[in-house]
Design an enzyme around this catalytic site. Structure first.
Site, short mmCIF file in Angstrom:
data_model
loop_
_atom_site.label_atom_id
_atom_site.label_comp_id
_atom_site.label_asym_id
_atom_site.label_seq_id
_atom_site.Cartn_x
_atom_site.Cartn_y
_atom_site.Cartn_z
N HIS A 241 -7.39 0.90 -27.53
CA HIS A 241 -7.75 -0.34 -26.84
C HIS A 241 -6.50 -1.16 -26.57
O HIS A 241 -5.43 -0.91 -27.11
CB HIS A 241 -8.72 -1.16 -27.70
CG HIS A 241 -8.07 -1.72 -28.93
ND1 HIS A 241 -7.73 -0.94 -30.02
CD2 HIS A 241 -7.66 -2.98 -29.25
CE1 HIS A 241 -7.16 -1.69 -30.95
NE2 HIS A 241 -7.09 -2.94 -30.50
N ASP B 82 -5.67 -5.37 -26.74
CA ASP B 82 -6.33 -6.50 -27.39
C ASP B 82 -6.97 -7.46 -26.38
O ASP B 82 -6.36 -7.83 -25.39
CB ASP B 82 -5.33 -7.26 -28.28
CG ASP B 82 -4.90 -6.39 -29.47
OD1 ASP B 82 -5.73 -5.59 -29.94
OD2 ASP B 82 -3.74 -6.53 -29.90
N HIS C 75 -3.32 0.82 -27.99
CA HIS C 75 -3.00 1.24 -29.35
C HIS C 75 -4.26 1.57 -30.13
O HIS C 75 -5.37 1.21 -29.72
CB HIS C 75 -2.18 0.16 -30.08
CG HIS C 75 -2.88 -1.16 -30.19
ND1 HIS C 75 -2.95 -2.06 -29.16
CD2 HIS C 75 -3.57 -1.72 -31.22
CE1 HIS C 75 -3.61 -3.13 -29.53
NE2 HIS C 75 -4.03 -2.94 -30.79
N ARG D 230 -2.53 -10.93 -37.62
CA ARG D 230 -2.11 -10.81 -36.22
C ARG D 230 -2.21 -12.12 -35.48
O ARG D 230 -3.22 -12.83 -35.59
CB ARG D 230 -3.02 -9.78 -35.52
CG ARG D 230 -2.55 -9.40 -34.12
CD ARG D 230 -3.55 -8.49 -33.45
NE ARG D 230 -4.47 -9.24 -32.64
CZ ARG D 230 -5.62 -8.75 -32.15
NH1 ARG D 230 -5.99 -7.51 -32.40
NH2 ARG D 230 -6.39 -9.50 -31.40
C1 SIN Z 1 -5.18 -4.21 -33.90
O1 SIN Z 1 -5.74 -3.48 -33.11
O2 SIN Z 1 -4.81 -5.33 -33.58
C2 SIN Z 1 -4.91 -3.76 -35.33
C3 SIN Z 1 -3.96 -2.63 -35.37
C4 SIN Z 1 -3.71 -2.15 -36.77
O3 SIN Z 1 -4.31 -2.66 -37.72
O4 SIN Z 1 -2.90 -1.24 -36.93
#
Ligand code: SIN
Length: 288
Positions: free
Chosen positions: A106, A108, A254, A270
């Site tokens: 995805h 974000d 990612h 985050r």
């Molecule tokens: C995310 O998708 O923001 C989290 C990625 C992660 O925890 O590695």
């Protein structure tokens, strides 16, 4: 001494050395970081023993921060700019709501009308092995498509659903998530507002294209995902505590890998930088 930049993989990613985020960053220093961000898509800063305020302060250099109104249960009550991605038990003894966050390909906030420009994820606690995050270079993936496929997908909109992987999502949370986040249609090809380059904008939150059935859409979606996640477009990040990873959500996607001992702690925090408005609430119910 200036900063040093070292590539992390063929496809994308670079490590920035010589930057200490416990100190304020000057404009010209940030200028170098920003150029590297646009060039490499993912930046790694190691050994950053920052507190929450310093994490937020550095993130603000990239733009205005999301207060995560679309994911209220996952934000820190004292710092709404911080989203918890954690398997730490909640104070009431219940499992964390965000323990499966990100475990599908995805970009974000693609399921909102202001998808994210970029994210800055800080590793507070990580398991000794596993729990890596993988990134795909969606500009390179787009460039490698045939002219015919580019023509086919140009003008298509993918319908992005807010849901996450993890079947044991509490039903009341899933309901709140659906209410706060109706399906949003985003262009399958987006033009990066700063580099002007075209990038694929697709992921596993997309089940169909607008005005098309799931059955019609799925073969193309599956092909695009399989194409974009070929090894030559990827970087896999193995986390160390106090890493900060910054990524450009406009030209990368990612996935967080759930391949680690669940009894061990993985706690990440985050910030999410707001992007420019994009997409619209999907107008059609699924075409029968
Ligand atoms: C995310 O998708 O923001 C989290 C990625 C992660 O925890 O590695």
């Amino acid at each position: 001494m200036g900063i040093r930049i070292r590539k992390l993989s063929y496809a994308l990613g670079a490590q920035i050395e010589g930057l200490d985020l416990t100190r304020p960053i000057g404009e010209s220093e940030f200028g170098e970081v920003h150029r590297a961000f646009l060039e490499h898509g993912v930046l790694l800063l190691r050994g950053q023993r920052v507190d929450r305020e310093q994490h937020i302060a550095f993130s603000r250099h990239f733009g205005e921060l999301d207060r995560h109104d679309s994911l209220p249960r996952d934000r820190d009550p004292d710092h709404p700019e911080l989203l918890m991605v954690t398997n730490r038990e909640r104070t009431d003894g219940q499992p964390s709501n965000s323990r499966y966050t990100g475990q599908l390909w995805h970009s974000d906030m693609s399921f909102t009308l202001v998808p994210s420009l970029g994210s800055l994820l800080r590793a507070v606690e990580v398991p000794p092995v596993g729990g890596d995050t993988m990134f795909a270079n969606m500009t390179a993936a787009y460039d490698a498509l045939s002219p015919g496929m580019k023509r086919l997908i140009d003008g298509l909109h993918g319908v992005h659903q807010p849901e996450r992987k993890g079947a044991d999502q509490a039903p009341q949370w899933a309901e709140q998530n659906r209410r706060l986040n109706p399906p949003v249609a985003q262009p399958v090809v987006r033009v990066h507002p700063e580099t002007g380059r075209r990038a694929l904008y697709i992921g596993e939150k997309v089940r169909r294209f607008e005005s098309m059935t799931e059955e019609e859409s799925q073969p193309i979606i599956r092909y695009l995902l399989q194409h974009a996640t070929r090894p030559q477009f990827l970087y896999r990040h193995q986390w160390q505590r106090d890493d900060i990873l910054v990524w450009d959500n406009r030209c990368t996607m990612h996935i967080a890998l759930g391949d680690y001992e669940q009894a061990l702690e993985r706690h990440m925090e985050r910030t999410t930088v707001l992007g420019t408005p994009s997409g619209h609430v999907a107008v059609d119910a699924e075409v029968a």
